[in-house]
Structure formats: C-alpha cells, structure tokens
Scaffold this motif. Structure first.
Motif, PDB file in Angstrom:
ATOM      1  N   GLN A   1       0.669  -1.091  -0.124  1.00  0.00           N
ATOM      2  CA  GLN A   1       0.078   0.038   0.271  1.00  0.00           C
ATOM      3  C   GLN A   1       0.800   1.163  -0.077  1.00  0.00           C
ATOM      4  OE1 GLN A   1      -2.911  -0.117   2.854  1.00  0.00           O
ATOM      5  NE2 GLN A   1      -3.265  -2.184   2.692  1.00  0.00           N
ATOM      6  N   LEU A   2       1.984   1.362   0.918  1.00  0.00           N
ATOM      7  CA  LEU A   2       2.863   2.295   0.935  1.00  0.00           C
ATOM      8  C   LEU A   2       3.525   2.666  -0.432  1.00  0.00           C
ATOM      9  CD1 LEU A   2       4.407   1.956   4.406  1.00  0.00           C
ATOM     10  CD2 LEU A   2       2.695   3.701   3.813  1.00  0.00           C
ATOM     11  N   GLY A   3       3.960   1.668  -1.203  1.00  0.00           N
ATOM     12  CA  GLY A   3       4.718   1.611  -2.430  1.00  0.00           C
ATOM     13  C   GLY A   3       3.788   2.064  -3.499  1.00  0.00           C
ATOM     14  N   VAL A   4       2.472   1.682  -3.504  1.00  0.00           N
ATOM     15  CA  VAL A   4       1.433   2.106  -4.465  1.00  0.00           C
ATOM     16  C   VAL A   4       1.256   3.493  -4.179  1.00  0.00           C
ATOM     17  CG1 VAL A   4      -0.797   1.817  -5.288  1.00  0.00           C
ATOM     18  CG2 VAL A   4       0.703  -0.271  -4.817  1.00  0.00           C
TER      19      VAL A   4
ATOM     20  N   VAL B   1       1.030  -0.209 -12.304  1.00  0.00           N
ATOM     21  CA  VAL B   1       1.650  -1.666 -11.857  1.00  0.00           C
ATOM     22  C   VAL B   1       3.144  -1.389 -12.273  1.00  0.00           C
ATOM     23  CG1 VAL B   1      -0.521  -2.838 -11.801  1.00  0.00           C
ATOM     24  CG2 VAL B   1       0.727  -2.756 -13.853  1.00  0.00           C
ATOM     25  N   LEU B   2       3.478  -0.710 -13.186  1.00  0.00           N
ATOM     26  CA  LEU B   2       4.949  -0.639 -13.557  1.00  0.00           C
ATOM     27  C   LEU B   2       5.762   0.286 -13.153  1.00  0.00           C
ATOM     28  CD1 LEU B   2       4.239  -1.293 -17.392  1.00  0.00           C
ATOM     29  CD2 LEU B   2       4.715  -2.867 -15.668  1.00  0.00           C
ATOM     30  N   ARG B   3       5.003   1.437 -12.249  1.00  0.00           N
ATOM     31  CA  ARG B   3       5.933   2.318 -11.511  1.00  0.00           C
ATOM     32  C   ARG B   3       6.834   1.672 -10.572  1.00  0.00           C
ATOM     33  NH1 ARG B   3       6.486   6.540 -13.902  1.00  0.00           N
ATOM     34  NH2 ARG B   3       7.063   7.701 -11.842  1.00  0.00           N
ATOM     35  N   PRO B   4       8.294   2.100 -10.446  1.00  0.00           N
ATOM     36  CA  PRO B   4       9.290   1.548  -9.772  1.00  0.00           C
ATOM     37  C   PRO B   4       8.913   1.443  -8.384  1.00  0.00           C
ATOM     38  CG  PRO B   4      10.087   3.313 -11.193  1.00  0.00           C
ATOM     39  CD  PRO B   4       8.594   3.278 -11.317  1.00  0.00           C
TER      40      PRO B   4
ATOM     41  N   ALA C   1       7.501  -2.791  -4.156  1.00  0.00           N
ATOM     42  CA  ALA C   1       6.793  -3.431  -3.050  1.00  0.00           C
ATOM     43  C   ALA C   1       6.263  -4.645  -3.713  1.00  0.00           C
ATOM     44  CB  ALA C   1       5.727  -2.337  -2.755  1.00  0.00           C
ATOM     45  N   VAL C   2       5.818  -4.902  -4.736  1.00  0.00           N
ATOM     46  CA  VAL C   2       5.199  -6.297  -5.030  1.00  0.00           C
ATOM     47  C   VAL C   2       6.324  -7.381  -5.175  1.00  0.00           C
ATOM     48  CG1 VAL C   2       3.840  -7.469  -6.846  1.00  0.00           C
ATOM     49  CG2 VAL C   2       3.142  -5.155  -5.957  1.00  0.00           C
TER      50      VAL C   2
END
Length: 266
Positions: free
Chosen positions: A90-93, A107-110, A115-116
């Motif tokens: 969640q934090l990474g998104v 979904v492709l953002r660094p 995070a995923v």
C-alpha cells in the motif's frame, strides 16, 4: 503413422514429464500456512491474479481510507496521505501516485514494482510461489512441446488418415502443456489455500451483507472483478480497475435495496 513422428511425440511427452517433475518438486516442498497465518489480501491477490491484482487490492485499501480516488479518463490519483498503514505494498503504490496514472501504468511504476516484488519474495520463501529458476526451466520445457510437435509434423510430412492419427496422438501432450503453462506461477499449496478461502468466504449476494472493510479487501483478492463491481462499483469503473467491465456487470448480483456503503472510505 511414420515411425519418425513417434520419436517427436515421445520427445514432447518427455519434455512435458520433466516440466511436471520440476513443478511437482517445488510444489511438494510447500505447504499451506496454518489458518492463523493466512497471507494478507495483497498476497492472496498476487497468488490469484499476479501483479495487477495485488496493486488493485492495495488501491481498494487506500480508497477505503480516502487516500486515493478516481481521476480523469480512468486513472487513479492520490487524495492525501496514505493514512495509518505499515503495509509495504500500500505504501509503495501510494508513493507511486505522484500524479494520476491508469492502473496498467501504475503497476509498472518503480515504487509499486519493488513493493510487489518484495511480497513475491516472501511468498516464495513461504512455499506459495516457485523459484524463478525452476519456473523458468519448466516454462521453457512446456514451450518446447508444441515446437517439437510442429517440427515433427513438418519433418515427417504425414498426410490423409495418418495426419488424423498424428493430430490425435499429439493433442494430449499439447493440451497438457498449455494447461500447465497456465498453472505454473502459484504452487499447489497456493491453489489449495485460495480454494479453501473461497469455500470459507463465498462472494455474498449483496454488498450490504459486508460492513468490514478488511473483508471487502479479502473478497476483491479472492474474486477480482465481480467483487469490485459489487462492493466498489463507482470507484472501480471511474478508476479503470475492472479488467472486463461488461463481464463484471453480467456477473454482478442484483442491487441491494439497503443503503450502499461499499464506496465510502472507512
């Protein structure tokens, strides 16, 4: 059937068997976690539908806290801070939403990818996902099955009634290879876990039956589009979260006559 074609069919079956052994070895070493150690919704979504599904569930959790909202032209935008969460996905998104993005780009953002990928590593360590080496080797072997059959058919040039026999004999390993390619990413333990949770938590008929936001995340993780269309119809459509909007509409249960709360942050 030309004798040579039998060799090609045998080679294809050997490739299929070796791929299944590689897959089976990593699956037997894994076991479903105990009931009190069920992975979080983002992890379950990753097992079911990959990276996009995991990011979608993270967006649902953020939206429930008012941290993200639907933007223009089926995009997602940040709507303040991430709220009280320590969940890495969640934090990474949320960090990735420096501006509005459609889901396919988000979904492709660094930040989201890292995070995923970290979550994927945790699932691999838990035995719910196979190692990249085994997965790659098994996938390569399965990909060689149709190629081997095609080369054999070209090299032996069967025709007429012989061609029918060739097609029938080669269809079984070909279909088995295509099926395994679809099943390779999660282990058997992961599929058993997802099946057990779906049995324990069947998708409700009306969204008013569920008032716990965490359960909404769990349903989205387990069922994907139908759960999105049921619990968060407006956010899902305006934010472009649905893979197949028309199919989700067909599978959506009838509207609940009670007041809707699924799209309200909470």
């Amino acid at each position: 059937m030309p004798t040579g074609m039998w060799w090609f069919i045998g080679a294809a079956c050997g490739q299929l068997l070796l791929a299944a052994v590689l897959w089976g070895t990593r699956s037997r070493r894994s076991g479903a976690p105990p009931p009190d150690e069920v992975p979080p919704p983002q992890a379950l979504a990753l097992l079911r539908g990959g990276r996009r599904a995991a990011v979608t569930v993270a967006l649902v959790a953020l939206h429930q806290r008012g941290a993200v909202a639907a933007g223009r032209k089926h995009t997602i935008r940040a709507n303040g801070g991430p709220g009280r969460t320590v969940d890495p996905v969640q934090l990474g998104v949320h960090r990735a939403l420096r501006r509005a993005f459609p889901l396919r780009d988000l979904v492709l953002r660094p930040e989201a990818r890292r995070a995923v990928d970290s979550l994927r590593s945790e699932l691999r360590a838990a035995g719910l996902l196979g190692s990249p080496g085994r997965l790659g080797a098994a996938s390569a072997l399965l990909g060689c099955v149709p190629l081997t059959l095609a080369v054999g058919a070209y090299a032996t040039t069967p025709s007429g009634a012989v061609l029918t026999v060739v097609f029938a004999a080669g269809a079984l390993p070909l279909l088995a290879a295509l099926t395994l390619l679809r099943l390779l990413p999660p282990t058997r333990a992961a599929r058993r876990l997802l099946a057990a949770l779906r049995e324990r938590y069947p998708l409700p008929a009306h969204r008013g039956e569920v008032t716990d936001g965490r359960l909404v995340q769990l349903y989205v993780a387990l069922y994907g589009d139908p759960a999105l269309a049921l619990f968060l119809p407006r956010f899902s459509r305006e934010g472009g979260l649905l893979d197949r909007p028309a199919e989700a509409d067909r599978n959506r249960p009838p509207p609940d006559p009670r007041p809707a709360t699924g799209d309200r942050p909470g």
